[in-house]
Design a protein around this motif. Structure first.
Motif, PDB file in Angstrom:
ATOM      1  N   GLY A  17     -27.121 -17.422  10.332  1.00 17.46           N
ATOM      2  CA  GLY A  17     -28.414 -17.580   9.689  1.00 17.46           C
ATOM      3  C   GLY A  17     -28.624 -16.285   8.945  1.00 17.46           C
ATOM      4  N   ARG A  18     -27.670 -15.356   8.658  1.00 23.66           N
ATOM      5  CA  ARG A  18     -27.666 -14.356   7.967  1.00 23.66           C
ATOM      6  C   ARG A  18     -27.987 -14.575   6.358  1.00 23.66           C
ATOM      7  N   GLU A  19     -28.696 -13.965   5.828  1.00 23.94           N
ATOM      8  CA  GLU A  19     -28.942 -14.536   4.274  1.00 23.94           C
ATOM      9  C   GLU A  19     -28.655 -13.244   3.570  1.00 23.94           C
ATOM     10  N   GLN A  20     -28.052 -13.551   2.394  1.00 24.43           N
ATOM     11  CA  GLN A  20     -27.966 -12.387   1.228  1.00 24.43           C
ATOM     12  C   GLN A  20     -28.426 -13.356  -0.094  1.00 24.43           C
ATOM     13  N   SER A  21     -28.639 -12.568  -0.969  1.00 22.96           N
ATOM     14  CA  SER A  21     -29.122 -13.136  -2.277  1.00 22.96           C
ATOM     15  C   SER A  21     -28.722 -12.443  -3.497  1.00 22.96           C
ATOM     16  N   ARG A  39     -16.697 -18.168   0.258  1.00 22.06           N
ATOM     17  CA  ARG A  39     -16.945 -18.255   1.501  1.00 22.06           C
ATOM     18  C   ARG A  39     -16.190 -17.298   2.605  1.00 22.06           C
ATOM     19  N   ALA A  40     -14.993 -16.846   2.388  1.00 17.35           N
ATOM     20  CA  ALA A  40     -13.928 -16.345   2.937  1.00 17.35           C
ATOM     21  C   ALA A  40     -14.540 -14.870   3.197  1.00 17.35           C
ATOM     22  N   GLY A  41     -13.862 -14.373   4.116  1.00 17.95           N
ATOM     23  CA  GLY A  41     -14.170 -12.846   4.549  1.00 17.95           C
ATOM     24  C   GLY A  41     -13.458 -11.965   3.528  1.00 17.95           C
ATOM     25  N   ASP A  42     -12.438 -12.320   2.661  1.00 14.54           N
ATOM     26  CA  ASP A  42     -11.434 -11.508   1.950  1.00 14.54           C
ATOM     27  C   ASP A  42     -11.150 -12.563   0.824  1.00 14.54           C
ATOM     28  N   ALA A  43     -10.553 -12.168  -0.248  1.00 15.29           N
ATOM     29  CA  ALA A  43     -10.053 -12.940  -1.532  1.00 15.29           C
ATOM     30  C   ALA A  43      -8.702 -13.002  -1.600  1.00 15.29           C
ATOM     31  N   GLY A  44      -8.015 -13.054  -0.372  1.00 16.84           N
ATOM     32  CA  GLY A  44      -6.497 -12.997  -0.214  1.00 16.84           C
ATOM     33  C   GLY A  44      -5.834 -14.123  -0.855  1.00 16.84           C
ATOM     34  N   GLY A  82     -23.326 -11.223 -22.530  1.00 13.14           N
ATOM     35  CA  GLY A  82     -24.487 -10.516 -22.229  1.00 13.14           C
ATOM     36  C   GLY A  82     -25.263 -10.962 -21.158  1.00 13.14           C
ATOM     37  N   ARG A  83     -24.832 -12.120 -20.542  1.00 13.96           N
ATOM     38  CA  ARG A  83     -25.549 -12.849 -19.493  1.00 13.96           C
ATOM     39  C   ARG A  83     -25.030 -12.224 -18.125  1.00 13.96           C
ATOM     40  N   ARG A  84     -25.710 -12.255 -17.315  1.00 17.50           N
ATOM     41  CA  ARG A  84     -25.386 -12.036 -15.598  1.00 17.50           C
ATOM     42  C   ARG A  84     -24.823 -13.299 -15.267  1.00 17.50           C
ATOM     43  N   VAL A  85     -23.527 -13.469 -14.917  1.00 18.12           N
ATOM     44  CA  VAL A  85     -22.837 -14.715 -14.488  1.00 18.12           C
ATOM     45  C   VAL A  85     -22.420 -14.715 -12.889  1.00 18.12           C
ATOM     46  N   LEU A  86     -22.545 -15.680 -12.435  1.00 16.86           N
ATOM     47  CA  LEU A  86     -22.126 -15.975 -10.851  1.00 16.86           C
ATOM     48  C   LEU A  86     -21.123 -16.766 -10.789  1.00 16.86           C
ATOM     49  N   VAL A  87     -20.053 -16.678 -10.473  1.00 15.05           N
ATOM     50  CA  VAL A  87     -18.849 -17.832 -10.274  1.00 15.05           C
ATOM     51  C   VAL A  87     -18.766 -17.763  -8.815  1.00 15.05           C
ATOM     52  N   VAL A  88     -18.708 -19.251  -8.374  1.00 15.76           N
ATOM     53  CA  VAL A  88     -18.460 -19.473  -6.922  1.00 15.76           C
ATOM     54  C   VAL A  88     -17.402 -20.343  -6.804  1.00 15.76           C
ATOM     55  N   GLY A  89     -16.562 -19.884  -5.848  1.00 15.35           N
ATOM     56  CA  GLY A  89     -15.311 -20.596  -5.773  1.00 15.35           C
ATOM     57  C   GLY A  89     -14.024 -19.652  -5.503  1.00 15.35           C
ATOM     58  N   LEU A 107     -18.752 -11.005  -3.747  1.00 16.85           N
ATOM     59  CA  LEU A 107     -19.327 -11.278  -2.261  1.00 16.85           C
ATOM     60  C   LEU A 107     -18.699 -11.969  -1.702  1.00 16.85           C
ATOM     61  N   THR A 108     -18.395 -11.577  -0.429  1.00 18.44           N
ATOM     62  CA  THR A 108     -17.625 -12.424   0.595  1.00 18.44           C
ATOM     63  C   THR A 108     -18.627 -12.992   1.759  1.00 18.44           C
ATOM     64  N   GLY A 109     -18.276 -13.903   2.276  1.00 13.20           N
ATOM     65  CA  GLY A 109     -19.159 -14.493   3.251  1.00 13.20           C
ATOM     66  C   GLY A 109     -20.375 -15.248   2.620  1.00 13.20           C
ATOM     67  N   PHE A 110     -20.022 -15.791   1.451  1.00 17.47           N
ATOM     68  CA  PHE A 110     -21.231 -16.169   0.809  1.00 17.47           C
ATOM     69  C   PHE A 110     -21.303 -17.864   0.752  1.00 17.47           C
ATOM     70  N   PHE A 111     -22.287 -18.349   1.492  1.00 18.23           N
ATOM     71  CA  PHE A 111     -22.561 -19.873   1.677  1.00 18.23           C
ATOM     72  C   PHE A 111     -23.777 -20.272   1.044  1.00 18.23           C
ATOM     73  N   THR A 112     -23.574 -20.686   0.052  1.00 17.08           N
ATOM     74  CA  THR A 112     -24.671 -21.163  -1.218  1.00 17.08           C
ATOM     75  C   THR A 112     -25.713 -21.949  -0.342  1.00 17.08           C
TER      76      THR A 112
END
Length: 479
Positions: free
Chosen positions: A304-308, A242-247, A210-217, A280-285
């Motif tokens: 320098g582009r941000e997303q959250s 971080r990659a542009g796709d999950a291949g 029931g929680r919103r979960v973020l998995v990084v990696g 989410l691709t291109g994600f640099f925490t």
């Protein structure tokens, strides 16, 4: 003491224990699969050893992911010397074609093996430092004749003729931050960040349901966690790489030499395509901080582009790195990129190799300028996620042979890795019907129906993998 022109030589009178280093024990650090295999090879060659385990049980790190099923069957997870010792004691080997969970690996193999060694295995023995008796890293004359000094966290000290360091990397995970540095606010949010392979469908279920979960990696640990989370019907899932796709994570699918590994990628891609998992691709925490709505995780890419994204919990599956702090007074020759030995680095470089293409290697590639010290197993690979248990078993066989003076055997290194037939696709499919491949939970993660979706040959789901582009490899590539 030292003077203005350098250290003053002081003659040390050797203790009775240190008088004959060749008669001292070999100390093995870490009672996981590779450390116990090292003990088995030493035992077969009649070499005295002491096995130090920091945890309160054998294979304490493996127990942390005991709910996870590995990618390779028992036939490749049982060391040859260990098998011989166990069978001589009346042990019956598990099904050679079974893909065990971490818990099964301990119960069916590692715990019985450790029992054979009796009080040579010391639990709760955490190594805090290693040096040479009477020598810091600078002193040279007579160094190789001095025994190793191993200091434990409780102040106890041991002497050894050689050290096989199989302490692993599980207790030194990579940070969440994308540039190798902790993200801003990462330490303040530590109670909301879990490291790779939590028991999502078992002991840790209440933390995620029931929680919103973020998995990084982008490694297999991330994939395994994502598939488990997808089983929780009311749990929104976001996957950041971080990659542009999950291949890279999707891998070879049905063409994978390890079908269990290929199945992970196939099922994961279907969940992303159907929208069950938001990618989410291109994600640099870059920054993590608590808000009234949850934990905001901010990405800032190199431009320098941000997303959250705002979530309730974070799983950091960004891989591991070796911690060489205990050996800081030894003379190590470490590759500046991977943190392995320089000789080993080009053989395991994840930019060039998968676990199935790593060539055979042994004592020569593992040797440091500090004669008699060998880091083995996943620790020997530094940051490379290309490690297999079978690779570690061959390493320690070679090192034990060298310590016995059998250099012909030490240098006769051979490996039989996944690309040469570790797994049978029919076997993987049969086991999937019984318990699943990703966890030990009856029914499995990989057998549940998924929404059907059409995947374009040029779409994200079918994109070509980019080596090394993900946000970290969550552990060894074959579990």
């Amino acid at each position: 003491m030292s003077g203005c022109c350098g250290p003053t030589a002081i003659e040390l009178k050797a203790s009775s224990q240190a008088a004959r280093p060749d008669e001292l024990t070999v100390v093995v650090i870490g009672a996981g699969p590779v450390g116990l295999a090292a003990a088995a090879h030493l035992a077969e060659r009649g070499i005295d050893f002491t096995l130090l385990e920091a945890g309160d049980r054998v294979a304490a790190s493996v127990a942390q992911w005991g709910h996870v099923r590995v990618f390779s069957p028992y036939r490749y997870n049982i060391d040859a010397a260990a098998r011989r010792l166990l069978e001589a004691d009346g042990w019956t080997a598990p099904d050679a074609d079974w893909l065990p969970t971490g818990a099964e690996l301990i119960d069916d193999y590692l715990a019985p093996l450790a029992k054979l060694f009796g009080d040579k295995v010391r639990l709760g023995a955490q190594v805090s430092a290693i040096s040479r008796l009477g020598y810091d890293r600078v002193r040279t004359a007579g160094r190789e004749q001095a025994p190793f000094l191993i200091r434990l966290a409780d102040g106890t000290e041991l002497h050894a003729r050689a050290i096989i360091d199989a302490s692993g990397t599980y207790t030194s995970p990579n940070v969440l931050g994308a540039s190798g540095l902790p993200a801003h606010g990462e330490s303040d949010a530590a109670d909301l960040v879990d490291h790779a392979l939590p028991d999502v469908l078992g002991a840790d279920r209440d933390r995620y349901e029931g929680r919103r979960v973020l998995v990084v990696g982008a490694g297999h640990s991330a994939a395994t966690t994502l598939l488990a989370l997808a089983e929780l019907e009311h749990t929104p899932i976001i996957w950041a790489i971080r990659a542009g796709d999950a291949g890279r994570t999707y891998g070879g699918g049905e063409a994978d030499a390890l079908p269990a590994r290929g199945a992970l990628g196939t099922r994961l891609r279907a969940h992303v395509t159907s929208g069950r998992i938001r990618l989410l691709t291109g994600f640099f925490t870059h920054r993590v901080h608590a808000t009234g709505q949850g934990v905001e995780v901010v990405s800032r890419d190199p431009s320098g582009r941000e997303q959250s994204v705002t979530v309730d919990r974070i799983v950091s599956a960004t891989g591991y790195r070796p911690d060489h702090a205990i050996a800081s007074e030894l003379r190590l020759d470490l590759d500046p990129v991977l943190g392995s030995t320089r000789a080993l680095a080009p053989l395991i470089d994840p930019n060039q190799h998968s676990c199935g293409t790593v060539p055979a290697h042994g004592v020569d590639e593992l040797a440091h300028p500090e004669a008699g010290y060998y880091a083995v197993g996943v620790k020997s690979y530094g940051r490379a996620p290309t490690f297999l248990m079978a690779t570690g078993y061959e390493q320690v066989r070679s090192v034990a042979a060298a310590l016995a003076g059998d250099w012909e055997a030490a240098r006769d290194v051979q490996l039989d890795l996944p690309e040469t037939g570790v797994c049978s696709s029919g076997l993987a499919e049969a086991q999937e019907q019984r318990v699943g491949l990703a966890t030990g939970i009856s029914g499995g993660l990989l057998s549940t129906p998924l929404p059907l979706a059409t995947v374009s040959a040029t779409g994200t789901a079918g994109a070509t993998a980019t080596a090394g582009a993900g946000a970290g490899g969550g552990g060894g590539c074959c579990g």
